[in-house]
Design a protein around this motif. Structure first.
Motif, PDB file in Angstrom:
ATOM      1  N   ILE A  72       9.180   7.557  -4.578  1.00 30.88           N
ATOM      2  CA  ILE A  72      10.558   7.601  -3.890  1.00 30.88           C
ATOM      3  C   ILE A  72      10.905   8.730  -4.966  1.00 30.88           C
ATOM      4  N   ASN A  73      11.581  10.287  -4.391  1.00 27.75           N
ATOM      5  CA  ASN A  73      11.649  10.807  -4.910  1.00 27.75           C
ATOM      6  C   ASN A  73      12.563  11.207  -6.371  1.00 27.75           C
ATOM      7  N   GLN A  82      15.550  12.944 -11.788  1.00 27.55           N
ATOM      8  CA  GLN A  82      15.282  14.057 -11.404  1.00 27.55           C
ATOM      9  C   GLN A  82      14.324  14.018 -10.342  1.00 27.55           C
ATOM     10  N   PRO A  83      14.116  14.935  -9.127  1.00 26.86           N
ATOM     11  CA  PRO A  83      13.993  14.968  -7.778  1.00 26.86           C
ATOM     12  C   PRO A  83      11.762  15.736  -7.982  1.00 26.86           C
ATOM     13  N   VAL A  84      11.398  14.556  -7.434  1.00 28.74           N
ATOM     14  CA  VAL A  84      10.095  15.146  -6.989  1.00 28.74           C
ATOM     15  C   VAL A  84       9.715  16.411  -6.893  1.00 28.74           C
ATOM     16  N   VAL A  85      10.397  16.302  -5.759  1.00 27.05           N
ATOM     17  CA  VAL A  85       9.762  17.927  -5.101  1.00 27.05           C
ATOM     18  C   VAL A  85      11.933  17.789  -4.629  1.00 27.05           C
ATOM     19  N   THR A  86      12.793  18.856  -5.596  1.00 24.49           N
ATOM     20  CA  THR A  86      13.584  18.954  -4.543  1.00 24.49           C
ATOM     21  C   THR A  86      13.997  19.571  -3.117  1.00 24.49           C
ATOM     22  N   GLY A  87      15.077  18.615  -2.511  1.00 24.82           N
ATOM     23  CA  GLY A  87      15.528  18.654  -1.279  1.00 24.82           C
ATOM     24  C   GLY A  87      13.810  17.577  -0.512  1.00 24.82           C
ATOM     25  N   GLY A  88      12.963  17.118  -0.588  1.00 29.74           N
ATOM     26  CA  GLY A  88      12.760  16.494  -0.242  1.00 29.74           C
ATOM     27  C   GLY A  88      13.051  15.120   0.292  1.00 29.74           C
ATOM     28  N   TYR A 111       8.554   6.968 -13.866  1.00 29.26           N
ATOM     29  CA  TYR A 111       6.986   7.486 -14.546  1.00 29.26           C
ATOM     30  C   TYR A 111       5.812   8.671 -13.929  1.00 29.26           C
ATOM     31  N   VAL A 112       5.285   9.158 -13.985  1.00 33.94           N
ATOM     32  CA  VAL A 112       4.629  10.283 -13.684  1.00 33.94           C
ATOM     33  C   VAL A 112       2.956   9.837 -13.078  1.00 33.94           C
ATOM     34  N   CYS A 113       2.970   8.573 -12.634  1.00 34.07           N
ATOM     35  CA  CYS A 113       2.598   7.190 -10.793  1.00 34.07           C
ATOM     36  C   CYS A 113       3.243   7.777 -10.601  1.00 34.07           C
ATOM     37  N   ASN A 114       4.130   7.151 -10.819  1.00 36.22           N
ATOM     38  CA  ASN A 114       4.986   7.967  -8.742  1.00 36.22           C
ATOM     39  C   ASN A 114       5.267   8.991  -8.580  1.00 36.22           C
TER      40      ASN A 114
END
Length: 213
Positions: free
Chosen positions: A83-84, A101-107, A140-143
């Motif tokens: 998930i983002n 916070q998103p992993v990828v903004t706009g993803g 967390y960092v895994c996702n």
């Protein structure tokens, strides 16, 4: 080319079984004639995905399996969905603790694994390795890495990838602990099984492996 990744230790631990398993599984697969590389990723938001992207550029793999530690789980978890969302309960190794916070903004909201998770589950259980299909890789960092991997692979047609969580290994547990753990040998073989199944399977099995909660 097969790429395996694991993480450096985090949360005060001195080892991380995901990296030990990835490194040794890569050696086992190479001994069996499969071109395989293993890369250790930092347990740091942002840096971990950048390290993964650098490895994708360097090795141009056809199959990518990222691994991480999920202490407290009783078996190997084949993650279904990333998930983002970054939402850290504890800081990463650089002290970062993003919240919502998103992993990828706009993803997109999520990506599904492109590994044959049901077939891999069946093959792991067949050799006596406790395993499950997991519906959450956490936040967390895994996702973060799982989502970053699948976001990168959208531009690499033909390359499949996904994420596998491994439990503690016994040496990590203090005396008297009742937390579940699996021997490193089983974790190594688990990653090797997932690789072999992924290479041999083009259409996943249709078997029940969902969750009610």
């Amino acid at each position: 080319m097969i790429l395996l990744t694991g993480f450096e230790p985090f949360g005060g631990e001195s080892t991380n079984p995901s990296w030990s398993a990835a490194r040794e599984a890569a050696a086992r697969l190479r001994a069996g004639g499969l071109e395989t590389q293993a890369v250790e990723l930092p347990c740091v938001f942002g840096d971990a995905v950048r390290g993964l992207e650098a490895a994708l550029e360097q090795y141009h793999p056809d199959l990518v399996i990222c691994a991480g530690q999920a202490g407290g789980r009783s078996g190997v978890s084949l993650e279904r969905i990333a998930i983002n969302c970054d939402d850290a309960r504890i800081p990463d190794n650089a002290g970062n603790a993003p919240v919502d916070q998103p992993v990828v903004t706009g993803g997109p909201a999520a990506y599904f694994s492109t590994l044959p998770v049901k077939a891999a589950l069946a093959d792991l259980l067949a050799v006596g390795i406790p395993a499950e299909v997991s519906q959450t890789a956490g936040t967390y960092v895994c996702n973060h890495v799982f989502y970053g991997l699948m976001h990168a692979l959208r531009l690499r047609p033909g390359t499949r990838g996904g994420f596998v969580h491994v439990p503690y290994e016994p040496a990590q547990l203090p005396p008297g602990s009742t937390d579940p753990a699996l021997p490193l040998e089983q974790l190594v073989e688990a990653l090797a099984v997932v690789v072999r199944t992924s290479l041999a399977t083009t259409v996943d099995l249709r078997i029940a492996a969902g969750a009610t909660q």
